[in-house]
Design a protein around this motif. Structure first.
Motif, PDB file in Angstrom:
ATOM      1  N   ARG A  26       0.832  -1.196   0.000  1.00 13.37           N
ATOM      2  CA  ARG A  26       0.000   0.000   0.000  1.00 13.37           C
ATOM      3  C   ARG A  26       0.871   1.251   0.000  1.00 13.37           C
ATOM      4  N   TRP A 104     -12.520   6.268  -8.440  1.00 13.30           N
ATOM      5  CA  TRP A 104     -11.568   7.246  -8.928  1.00 13.30           C
ATOM      6  C   TRP A 104     -11.534   7.211 -10.445  1.00 13.30           C
ATOM      7  N   ARG A 142       0.479   6.626 -13.061  1.00 16.65           N
ATOM      8  CA  ARG A 142      -0.958   6.790 -12.933  1.00 16.65           C
ATOM      9  C   ARG A 142      -1.327   8.251 -13.083  1.00 16.65           C
TER      10      ARG A 142
ATOM     11  N   ASP B  72      -5.818  -0.413  -1.814  1.00 14.20           N
ATOM     12  CA  ASP B  72      -5.375   0.962  -1.543  1.00 14.20           C
ATOM     13  C   ASP B  72      -4.114   1.268  -2.327  1.00 14.20           C
ATOM     14  N   GLU B  76      -6.164   4.780  -4.459  1.00 13.28           N
ATOM     15  CA  GLU B  76      -5.897   5.859  -3.523  1.00 13.28           C
ATOM     16  C   GLU B  76      -5.988   5.319  -2.103  1.00 13.28           C
ATOM     17  N   GLN B  77      -5.298   5.992  -1.171  1.00 13.99           N
ATOM     18  CA  GLN B  77      -5.275   5.465   0.190  1.00 13.99           C
ATOM     19  C   GLN B  77      -6.381   6.011   1.071  1.00 13.99           C
ATOM     20  N   ILE B  78      -7.006   7.113   0.635  1.00 16.04           N
ATOM     21  CA  ILE B  78      -8.110   7.671   1.411  1.00 16.04           C
ATOM     22  C   ILE B  78      -9.333   7.733   0.525  1.00 16.04           C
ATOM     23  N   PRO B  79     -10.442   7.148   0.886  1.00 15.23           N
ATOM     24  CA  PRO B  79     -10.659   6.331   2.075  1.00 15.23           C
ATOM     25  C   PRO B  79     -10.157   4.912   1.849  1.00 15.23           C
ATOM     26  N   SER B  80      -9.724   4.258   2.920  1.00 17.49           N
ATOM     27  CA  SER B  80      -9.127   2.946   2.775  1.00 17.49           C
ATOM     28  C   SER B  80     -10.170   1.894   2.436  1.00 17.49           C
ATOM     29  N   ARG B  81      -9.819   1.030   1.473  1.00 16.65           N
ATOM     30  CA  ARG B  81     -10.673  -0.082   1.097  1.00 16.65           C
ATOM     31  C   ARG B  81     -10.604  -1.208   2.119  1.00 16.65           C
ATOM     32  N   VAL B 123     -17.896   2.295   1.472  1.00 10.60           N
ATOM     33  CA  VAL B 123     -17.022   3.323   0.893  1.00 10.60           C
ATOM     34  C   VAL B 123     -17.747   4.659   0.811  1.00 10.60           C
ATOM     35  N   PHE B 127     -16.642   8.184   2.377  1.00 15.11           N
ATOM     36  CA  PHE B 127     -16.564   9.453   1.641  1.00 15.11           C
ATOM     37  C   PHE B 127     -17.437  10.512   2.302  1.00 15.11           C
TER      38      PHE B 127
END
Lengths: 265, 188
Positions: A26, A104, A142, B72, B76-81, B123, B127
């Motif tokens: 991570r 995303w 990315r 993650d 993206e790391q925020i919010p964590s999965r 999730v 958010f």
């Protein structure tokens, strides 16, 4: 205790190792996985004719930008408008994949650190600005698209110089909130990045206004359809970071001053 | 022929790891037939469900958390999965105790459908929390936007994931069952 350890020691150790491994994955932004992914899906070299097509498209884009520049120069009172950062040849990169999580809007592209891509590099496609690089590995990176809801781009309307902030809506459209109470904007206006945007060079074509809501709260809003067809992109070009990132706070204030000056006149 | 215990464990572990890696590599890919409205199947969620169906609570929770961290890393790391997949693992592990859930493809597809809806809800709640508290500056600005996007994404994701679930569930489940049978044989 010893009995417990004898029975569960290996399991506990393995569990901790697995979690530590996942955590470091991570923290590295999935570097290994993206590296393998890019090696597996990377096409063998870039076909020449494709490059030429892209250069043609780039030429058209540049001439559109030039027209934009001319109009910009004619407005001397806005002398602080900077020329777009066109320095250096762009790097062309194949699109290898999309976002790994549908919350995303991202692209995975097949050029990385070895090719000179860095975090913050600007990414364009035929049609104009599409996003910026947010993470790089050796041969892939990315891109956070402007259509992502977390993307913020300072924009202006080419015709009237009204300025605002553009945010993604998660699809082909984006929404602008204007700084001005009564911005001069109508359907069909072209939108480009402004000098207010400190992540992107100014004057890059973005999209076209498709609907306007002047009574929206707290600020007038408009919906923009992007020029670049994000769904079907196969190649993008990468440009260096903008040279002088001005302080965002200051430029925001100066922007407001300019707008109020205009209002007084 | 007897298969030595250690080498059997190692093979099992490598196959399991390889399947996770395959899922990770499938995440950014948009192959024909694997895309609906720009959304791809959530392979890690399918993996967590496949793993958790026949395992206990702790194993399921560990797998959920680990794969969440991996996801993650991929996005993206925020919010964590990690939170949503942990919930999925735990719920799936609890679910198996009820007799009316069969272990056929249809049930697995249904479980994946429900779990992916639950995961997306978690999730979306994360958010909402961030946008309500204004902690992370670069997330959705309004609550209504989170839930509008949630509606767009959840159905597509749940449908696709449940349709592709058997493709991952069948081989994995088959492998783990064979390994389990071998283990039983060597123990007896």
């Amino acid at each position: 205790m010893r009995q417990w350890w004898g029975r569960y020691g290996v399991t506990t150790g393995l569990s901790i190792a697995v979690i530590l491994g996942a955590w470091s994955f991570r923290e590295s932004n999935g570097r290994i996985a993206y590296e393998i992914y890019s090696q597996v899906s990377q096409p063998f070299g870039i076909p020449e004719d494709r490059s030429r097509q892209l250069l043609d498209a780039r030429t058209q884009e540049l001439s559109a930008m030039l027209a934009e520049q001319k109009q910009e120069n004619s407005r001397l009172q806005e002398a602080i408008d900077l020329a777009p950062d066109g320095a250096g040849e762009p790097i062309f990169a194949p699109v290898l994949g999309r976002s790994a999580d549908h919350w995303w809007q991202q692209l995975t592209i097949g050029r990385g650190e070895v090719d000179g891509v860095e975090v913050g590099s600007i990414v364009t496609a035929p049609g104009g600005l599409i996003g910026r690089v947010i993470s790089v590995s050796d041969t892939s990176s990315r891109v956070l698209l402007v259509s992502d809801s977390t993307s913020r781009v300072g924009i202006k309307v080419t015709r009237s110089r009204s300025t605002g902030v553009m945010r993604g809506l998660g699809d082909e459209t984006t929404s602008i909130e204007f700084f001005d109470k009564l911005p001069d904007v109508k359907v069909g206006d072209t939108v480009v990045s402004s000098q207010f945007s400190y992540r992107f060079p100014s004057g890059m074509p973005i999209g076209k206004v498709t609907s306007v809501d002047l009574s929206a709260s707290p600020a007038p809003r408009a919906v923009v359809t992007l020029f670049a067809p994000l769904d079907i992109l196969e190649w993008v070009s990468i440009h260096g970071k903008p040279d002088i990132p001005p302080e965002p706070q200051e430029s925001a204030e100066s922007e407001v001053e300019i707008l109020t000056d205009e209002d007084d006149e | 022929m007897r298969w030595p215990k250690l080498s059997r464990y190692l093979t099992n572990a490598s196959v399991t790891l390889a399947s996770v890696l395959l899922c990770l590599l499938l995440l950014p890919a948009r192959l024909p037939g694997m895309e609906l409205l720009g959304v791809a199947p959530n392979w890690l969620l399918i993996w967590v469900v496949a793993w958790s169906v026949k395992r206990n609570l702790w194993q399921a929770a560990l797998a959920g958390w680990t794969l969440g961290l991996l996801q993650d890393g991929m996005s993206e790391q925020i919010p964590s999965r990690a939170l949503s997949l942990l919930v999925v693992g735990v719920l799936t592990a609890l679910l198996k105790k009820q007799k009316y859930v069969q272990e056929d493809f249809i049930s697995v597809a249904l479980i994946v459908f429900a779990m992916s809806a639950i995961a997306e809800t978690v999730v979306a709640l994360q958010f909402s929390w961030y946008s309500w508290r204004g902690i992370a500056p670069f997330t959705f600005e309004r609550l209504s936007e989170v839930w509008a996007y949630y509606q767009d994404v959840t159905l597509a994701s749940a449908l696709l994931s449940s349709m592709w679930a058997p493709a991952l569930y069948y081989p994995l489940n088959y492998w783990w069952r064979q390994m389990y049978l071998l283990e039983m044989n060597s123990a007896s």
